[in-house]
Design a protein around this motif. Structure first.
Motif, mmCIF file in Angstrom:
data_model
loop_
_atom_site.group_PDB
_atom_site.id
_atom_site.type_symbol
_atom_site.label_atom_id
_atom_site.label_comp_id
_atom_site.label_asym_id
_atom_site.label_seq_id
_atom_site.Cartn_x
_atom_site.Cartn_y
_atom_site.Cartn_z
ATOM 1 N N ASN A 98 0.890 -1.163 -0.001
ATOM 2 C CA ASN A 98 -0.035 -0.123 -0.113
ATOM 3 C C ASN A 98 1.046 1.236 0.119
ATOM 4 O OD1 ASN A 98 0.861 0.430 2.805
ATOM 5 N ND2 ASN A 98 -0.798 -0.893 3.449
ATOM 6 N N GLU A 99 0.089 2.498 -0.193
ATOM 7 C CA GLU A 99 1.173 3.678 -0.293
ATOM 8 C C GLU A 99 2.121 3.916 1.051
ATOM 9 O OE1 GLU A 99 0.093 8.297 -0.126
ATOM 10 O OE2 GLU A 99 -1.118 7.060 -1.668
ATOM 11 N N THR A 105 7.332 15.328 -6.113
ATOM 12 C CA THR A 105 6.279 16.007 -6.912
ATOM 13 C C THR A 105 6.981 16.879 -7.823
ATOM 14 O OG1 THR A 105 5.780 17.845 -5.300
ATOM 15 C CG2 THR A 105 4.490 15.758 -5.313
ATOM 16 N N ASN A 122 4.941 8.104 -8.353
ATOM 17 C CA ASN A 122 3.448 7.801 -7.865
ATOM 18 C C ASN A 122 2.491 7.635 -9.037
ATOM 19 O OD1 ASN A 122 1.816 6.983 -5.931
ATOM 20 N ND2 ASN A 122 1.140 9.055 -5.731
ATOM 21 N N GLN A 123 2.335 8.911 -9.842
ATOM 22 C CA GLN A 123 1.557 8.952 -10.828
ATOM 23 C C GLN A 123 1.575 7.567 -11.795
ATOM 24 O OE1 GLN A 123 1.844 12.187 -13.355
ATOM 25 N NE2 GLN A 123 0.545 11.318 -15.022
ATOM 26 N N ILE A 152 2.433 4.574 -10.795
ATOM 27 C CA ILE A 152 2.029 3.616 -10.010
ATOM 28 C C ILE A 152 0.601 3.569 -10.021
ATOM 29 C CG2 ILE A 152 1.607 2.532 -7.638
ATOM 30 C CD1 ILE A 152 4.548 3.524 -7.020
ATOM 31 N N GLN A 153 -0.127 4.655 -10.191
ATOM 32 C CA GLN A 153 -1.655 4.876 -10.168
ATOM 33 C C GLN A 153 -1.952 4.172 -11.446
ATOM 34 O OE1 GLN A 153 -2.462 8.773 -9.330
ATOM 35 N NE2 GLN A 153 -2.053 8.602 -7.158
ATOM 36 N N ASP A 154 -1.418 4.820 -12.521
ATOM 37 C CA ASP A 154 -1.576 4.342 -13.937
ATOM 38 C C ASP A 154 -1.336 2.567 -14.048
ATOM 39 O OD1 ASP A 154 -2.399 6.715 -14.538
ATOM 40 O OD2 ASP A 154 -0.310 7.303 -15.713
ATOM 41 N N GLU A 206 -2.080 0.524 -11.900
ATOM 42 C CA GLU A 206 -2.947 -0.211 -11.143
ATOM 43 C C GLU A 206 -4.016 -0.192 -12.040
ATOM 44 O OE1 GLU A 206 -3.409 2.193 -7.557
ATOM 45 O OE2 GLU A 206 -1.767 1.148 -6.491
ATOM 46 N N LYS A 207 -4.311 0.841 -12.869
ATOM 47 C CA LYS A 207 -5.472 0.862 -13.712
ATOM 48 C C LYS A 207 -5.410 -0.258 -14.639
ATOM 49 C CE LYS A 207 -6.102 5.789 -13.634
ATOM 50 N NZ LYS A 207 -5.831 7.084 -14.388
ATOM 51 N N GLY A 250 -0.018 -4.389 -9.792
ATOM 52 C CA GLY A 250 0.511 -3.806 -8.273
ATOM 53 C C GLY A 250 1.801 -3.682 -8.013
#
Length: 273
Positions: free
Chosen positions: A11-12, A25, A41-42, A44-46, A48-49, A53
């Motif tokens: 997790n984060e 950032t 982190n961006q 990582i979010q992409d 996950e889509k 993971g």
């Protein structure tokens, strides 16, 4: 080490604890005006889509520029798995390296995670090149295309694994493989002296039943585990010492790639990727 001990995504807060630079950032002071920082982190979010993971995260130690240093993120997709007929389960992985200092593109590298020993292998072939995306503009479609391209190549990598499983080595080939693998760690020792420094017979011994035998895949895996994790002794002069595990993810990845390339050299040219 590039070793995962659980089946859960981080997790984060866990990622931040292991590599806080992932959440930087903005670019480091002094970066070019053209530099457009892509926060890891961006990515990582992409990822996950796309179903990938984070299972591991690391960063290099920074003497200066803390928060902007190079870091590694390892991704796995639970739906992308190869269950071998011999019970050897392998998960393809994607390794991402990035930094915020303007010196590096963010780079994707293919890897394999072998459940039987919980070891991560990093693929290196003559035709495979790391995929790099520069910090001059980025969108979701860019990363989606890069990931899809890597996934499309997975069958080729797994065919190479199958070829390694089918390839049998003669005794002298196994000894030569062990010598060359040892020299990747003992870089100042030449081939004529390596037998006096490292017990190559011990390097070839299997720690688990699944790695017994003279198949190239089995020999490669037991050499990889011992050489990377420091599971061998060496003698320089009259004193015998225990090797240490390779520290630092850059050194780990490089050694893993070199070992993969070395193992691939024992395949017939028609089988190597």
């Amino acid at each position: 080490m590039l070793k995962i001990n659980n089946d859960n995504f981080l997790n984060e807060s866990q990622i931040r604890e292991q590599a806080s630079s992932i959440f930087t950032t903005k670019g480091a002071p002094g970066t070019s005006e053209k530099y457009s920082h892509i926060p890891t982190n961006q990515i990582i979010q992409d990822m996950e889509k796309l179903g990938w993971g984070v299972v591991d995260a690391k960063q290099v130690r920074a003497r200066k520029g803390e928060g902007y240093q190079k870091h590694l993120v390892v991704f796995r997709n639970p739906d992308v798995v190869i269950n071998g007929a011999d019970g050897d389960t392998v998960f393809p992985q994607i390794l991402l390296t990035n930094s915020s200092d303007g010196k590096n593109a963010f780079t994707f590298t293919a890897g394999l995670f072998r459940m039987v020993c919980e070891n991560g292998l990093v693929i290196s072939t003559q035709e495979f090149e790391n995929m790099k995306i520069r910090h001059y503009g980025y969108d979701f479609e860019t990363i989606k295309g890069a990931v899809n391209e890597l996934v499309e190549q997975i069958p080729d990598y797994m065919k190479q694994v199958d070829d390694m499983k089918e390839q049998k080595l003669e005794r002298e080939q196994m000894l030569e493989f062990a010598r060359q693998a040892a020299m990747l760690r003992m870089t100042k020792v030449n081939e004529e002296a390596i037998d006096k420094v490292v017990d190559v017979e011990d390097l070839l011994s299997a720690d688990r039943k699944e790695d017994e035998g003279n198949g190239l895949w089995e020999v490669f895996n037991r050499l990889q585990e011992k050489v990377v994790n420091g599971k061998f002794n060496y003698a320089l002069g009259k004193k015998e010492r225990k090797a240490r595990p390779v520290k630092g993810f850059k050194s780990q990845v490089k050694l893993n790639q070199d070992l993969w390339e070395l193992a691939s050299s024992y395949l017939p040219e028609t089988a190597a990727v």
